[in-house]
Design a protein around this motif. Structure first.
Motif: not given
Length: 105
Positions: A18-31
């Motif tokens: 869950h933490d990994h998915i959230d991290l990736v989604l948060n960073i991808v949200g910046l793109f």
């Protein structure tokens, strides 16, 4: 992108899917790429955040079966945080007992 490559997910039991998915989604949200959806970015970037067992898992997914970030998230969580694992963790918590010779600290 550097943070995504440094915070990889291997697929070990002690890693939090869950933490990994959230991290990736948060960073991808910046793109923000004109003409490219966030789903498309997530589907392209996510495999680069995986190593070891997790990388082999994503590489073996049949082409076209995962075509949205929601499907990817569900498949990833199902694989690396299945309900049986959560049930086992809850059982361990419920069965936790303090031994007679153990202090409260």
């Amino acid at each position: 992108m550097r943070e995504l490559r440094e915070d990889t997910f291997f697929g070990n039991k002690d890693e939090d899917a869950h933490d990994h998915i959230d991290l990736v989604l948060n960073i991808v949200g910046l793109f923000i790429i004109l003409g490219v959806s966030k789903d498309a970015v997530m589907l392209r970037v996510f495999p680069f955040t995986l190593t070891g067992f997790a990388k082999r898992w994503v590489d073996r997914l049949a082409s076209g079966t995962i075509n949205t970030s929601d499907l990817l998230k569900k498949a990833f969580i199902q694989r690396y945080c299945p309900p049986s694992m959560i049930a086992k963790q809850l059982e361990d918590i419920h069965n936790f007992r303090q031994e007679g010779d153990e202090s409260l600290y």
